[in-house]
Design a protein around this motif. Structure first.
Motif, mmCIF file in Angstrom:
data_model
loop_
_atom_site.group_PDB
_atom_site.id
_atom_site.type_symbol
_atom_site.label_atom_id
_atom_site.label_comp_id
_atom_site.label_asym_id
_atom_site.label_seq_id
_atom_site.Cartn_x
_atom_site.Cartn_y
_atom_site.Cartn_z
ATOM 1 N N TYR A 96 0.825 -1.189 0.000
ATOM 2 C CA TYR A 96 0.000 0.000 0.000
ATOM 3 C C TYR A 96 0.870 1.253 0.000
ATOM 4 N N GLU A 97 1.970 1.209 0.716
ATOM 5 C CA GLU A 97 2.866 2.356 0.738
ATOM 6 C C GLU A 97 3.468 2.556 -0.652
ATOM 7 N N ASP A 99 2.049 1.854 -3.482
ATOM 8 C CA ASP A 99 1.004 2.455 -4.313
ATOM 9 C C ASP A 99 0.928 3.958 -4.074
ATOM 10 N N ARG A 100 0.970 4.358 -2.805
ATOM 11 C CA ARG A 100 0.920 5.790 -2.487
ATOM 12 C C ARG A 100 2.138 6.498 -3.063
ATOM 13 N N ILE A 101 3.295 5.863 -2.983
ATOM 14 C CA ILE A 101 4.526 6.472 -3.481
ATOM 15 C C ILE A 101 4.458 6.642 -4.996
ATOM 16 N N VAL A 103 1.834 7.153 -6.903
ATOM 17 C CA VAL A 103 0.948 8.275 -7.200
ATOM 18 C C VAL A 103 1.637 9.592 -6.858
ATOM 19 N N MET A 104 2.260 9.653 -5.691
ATOM 20 C CA MET A 104 2.920 10.891 -5.273
ATOM 21 C C MET A 104 4.115 11.207 -6.179
ATOM 22 N N TYR A 130 5.034 13.744 3.349
ATOM 23 C CA TYR A 130 4.793 12.309 3.522
ATOM 24 C C TYR A 130 5.827 11.724 4.482
#
Length: 180
Positions: A96-97, A99-101, A103-104, A130
């Motif tokens: 999940y981290e 995935d966030r990375i 996008v960011m 973040y």
């Protein structure tokens, strides 16, 4: 100017205050240790009591539980054989981290409007506030960038997929100016 004996008295008072705080801390520690010790002694007495009940009490308990399991609607489907040891499942928070990375990282490159290296993207993500859960954020960003659906490798950095590469910006020339 202050009297030397006054300075000495102030120093002694500060020393006494420091030692009093240390003593209070140690008293608190002793109280906590007493509570922990009492709890461990209580647990020890329970385990000793259970261990001294003998094999027959334990066997009787196991027999009763086994009978109840067999009479349960799914009882026949249960096995008394121990399950084979398996590896501990991996923690999935990194997925999940990642995935966030991804996008960011795309947002950081989009906002910069230029090809960016991995360390620059990492700095941009941190600048957005973040906080990484990973113990090695640089490695996590590096792996996430390789599989980022919105980014592609461009030279020594990353750029947005499906968008034309920005025109290379001319580097400032380092010409020497002559002084008279």
């Amino acid at each position: 100017m202050q009297n030397p004996s006054q300075d000495f008295l102030a120093l002694m008072k500060a020393n006494i205050s420091t030692k009093q705080r240390e003593l209070d801390r140690l008293i608190d520690l002793v109280q906590r240790l007493k509570v922990e010790l009492a709890e461990e002694e209580r647990l020890y007495s329970q385990v000793a009591k259970y261990a001294n009940t003998g094999e027959s009490a334990t066997a009787g308990f196991v027999a009763r539980v086994s009978e109840e399991i067999e009479s349960h609607p799914v009882g026949g489907q249960l096995s008394s054989e121990p399950e084979p040891a398996t590896r501990k499942p991996r923690v999935t928070t990194h997925v999940y981290e990642s995935d966030r990375i991804r996008v960011m990282a795309a947002d950081v490159v989009r906002e910069a409007g230029r090809i960016m290296s991995g360390p620059e993207i990492l700095a941009g993500i941190r600048d957005k506030g973040y906080v990484f859960e990973s113990t090695s954020p640089a490695e996590l960003v590096k792996k996430a960038l390789r599989t980022a659906p919105e980014l592609m490798k461009a030279g020594r950095g990353y750029w947005l997929k499906g968008i034309d590469l920005p025109a290379p910006q001319p580097k400032a020339s380092k010409t020497k100016t002559r002084s008279a």
